[in-house]
Design a protein around this motif. Structure first.
Motif, short mmCIF file in Angstrom:
data_model
loop_
_atom_site.label_atom_id
_atom_site.label_comp_id
_atom_site.label_asym_id
_atom_site.label_seq_id
_atom_site.Cartn_x
_atom_site.Cartn_y
_atom_site.Cartn_z
N LYS A 199 -0.62 8.29 4.09
CA LYS A 199 -1.47 7.63 5.11
C LYS A 199 -1.83 6.23 4.60
O LYS A 199 -2.51 6.10 3.59
CB LYS A 199 -2.71 8.46 5.38
N VAL A 200 -1.38 5.24 5.33
CA VAL A 200 -1.62 3.85 4.97
C VAL A 200 -2.39 3.21 6.12
O VAL A 200 -1.88 3.11 7.23
CB VAL A 200 -0.28 3.10 4.74
N ASP A 201 -3.60 2.79 5.85
CA ASP A 201 -4.46 2.27 6.91
C ASP A 201 -4.49 0.74 6.93
O ASP A 201 -5.56 0.14 6.81
CB ASP A 201 -5.88 2.83 6.76
N ILE A 202 -3.35 0.14 7.03
CA ILE A 202 -3.29 -1.32 7.11
C ILE A 202 -2.60 -1.64 8.45
O ILE A 202 -1.40 -1.43 8.61
CB ILE A 202 -2.55 -1.92 5.91
N GLU A 209 0.82 7.07 -6.56
CA GLU A 209 -0.30 8.00 -6.76
C GLU A 209 0.05 9.44 -6.39
O GLU A 209 -0.41 10.38 -7.03
CB GLU A 209 -1.49 7.60 -5.87
N ASN A 210 0.86 9.61 -5.33
CA ASN A 210 1.04 10.94 -4.73
C ASN A 210 2.38 11.60 -4.96
O ASN A 210 2.53 12.79 -4.69
CB ASN A 210 0.79 10.85 -3.22
N VAL A 260 7.15 10.20 4.83
CA VAL A 260 6.84 9.28 5.91
C VAL A 260 5.54 8.54 5.62
O VAL A 260 4.51 9.16 5.35
CB VAL A 260 6.75 10.02 7.27
N ALA A 261 5.60 7.22 5.66
CA ALA A 261 4.40 6.39 5.53
C ALA A 261 3.94 6.03 6.93
O ALA A 261 4.73 5.57 7.76
CB ALA A 261 4.73 5.13 4.74
N GLU A 303 0.83 -1.21 0.00
CA GLU A 303 0.00 0.00 0.00
C GLU A 303 0.87 1.26 0.00
O GLU A 303 0.51 2.26 -0.65
CB GLU A 303 -0.95 -0.01 1.20
N VAL A 304 2.00 1.24 0.70
CA VAL A 304 2.92 2.38 0.68
C VAL A 304 3.36 2.65 -0.75
O VAL A 304 3.36 3.80 -1.22
CB VAL A 304 4.15 2.14 1.60
N VAL A 305 3.72 1.60 -1.46
CA VAL A 305 4.19 1.75 -2.85
C VAL A 305 3.06 2.30 -3.72
O VAL A 305 3.28 3.23 -4.51
CB VAL A 305 4.73 0.40 -3.39
N LYS A 306 1.85 1.77 -3.57
CA LYS A 306 0.71 2.27 -4.36
C LYS A 306 0.45 3.75 -4.08
O LYS A 306 0.26 4.54 -4.99
CB LYS A 306 -0.55 1.45 -4.06
#
Length: 182
Positions: free
Chosen positions: A143-146, A26-27, A122-123, A19-22
């Motif tokens: 922001k990674v919500d996992i 994107e950002n 920062v993730a 998810e960090v990579v995705k």
């Protein structure tokens, strides 16, 4: 070419890392993200899974991501590699770290030089210490919500695992636990 480096132990890689990579793709305005597994984190004394297994897992997970490359640069050094060495070699526009690393940045070798050579991103999975972001002048947060960490997986919480390597991770860490108990 504009590059971001996402460094870490990835012991093991999990869906939070994916998810960090995705989110970074994107950002962040980058042509490529280089995933940089370390041989051994300079602030740690050991790893659970050896580097050659961790990089194999990473390559399986990210092989279908066109703008992502898994690098063996640090692993090939066969020693702990300081981030300053990697950044001087690759000259990335961005250097992505997990928010858990924020509290140890003051222990990183040449952190002031590092902050001048690249922009830290920062993730975060559970909020972030804004005073530390301010201290290091870090403006970008992913922001990674996992809600999982590699430590939790090593301790037997086999959730949020990439399908490509789920079985291998379970077998590897279950095997490590049973060898400790025998």
């Amino acid at each position: 070419m504009k590059v971001a480096i996402f460094g870490g132990s990835f012991d093991p890689v999990h869906l939070g890392h994916v998810e960090v990579v995705k989110k970074a793709l994107e950002n962040l305005d980058v042509d490529k993200i280089i995933i940089m597994p370390n041989y051994l984190n300079p602030l740690k004394h050991k790893f659970a899974a050896p580097p050659e297994i961790r990089i194999k897992w990473l390559k399986k997970v990210f092989e279908k991501f066109p703008k992502v490359e898994v690098s063996d640069f640090e692993i090939k050094q066969n020693r702990p590699v300081y981030s300053i060495e990697t950044v001087k070699t690759f000259k990335p526009a961005y250097f992505i770290i997990g928010s858990d690393n924020l509290k140890t940045l003051d222990k990183w070798k040449d952190i002031d030089k590092l902050l001048n050579l690249t922009e830290f991103v920062v993730a975060t999975r559970e909020g972030v210490d804004n005073s530390l972001l301010k201290k290091y002048n870090i403006k970008k947060v992913l922001k990674v919500d996992i809600p999982i960490s590699s430590t939790q997986i090593r301790n037997g919480r086999f959730e949020y695992l990439p399908k490509e390597i789920e079985k291998e991770i379970k077998e590897y860490y279950n095997g490590k636990k049973s060898s400790k108990n025998s």
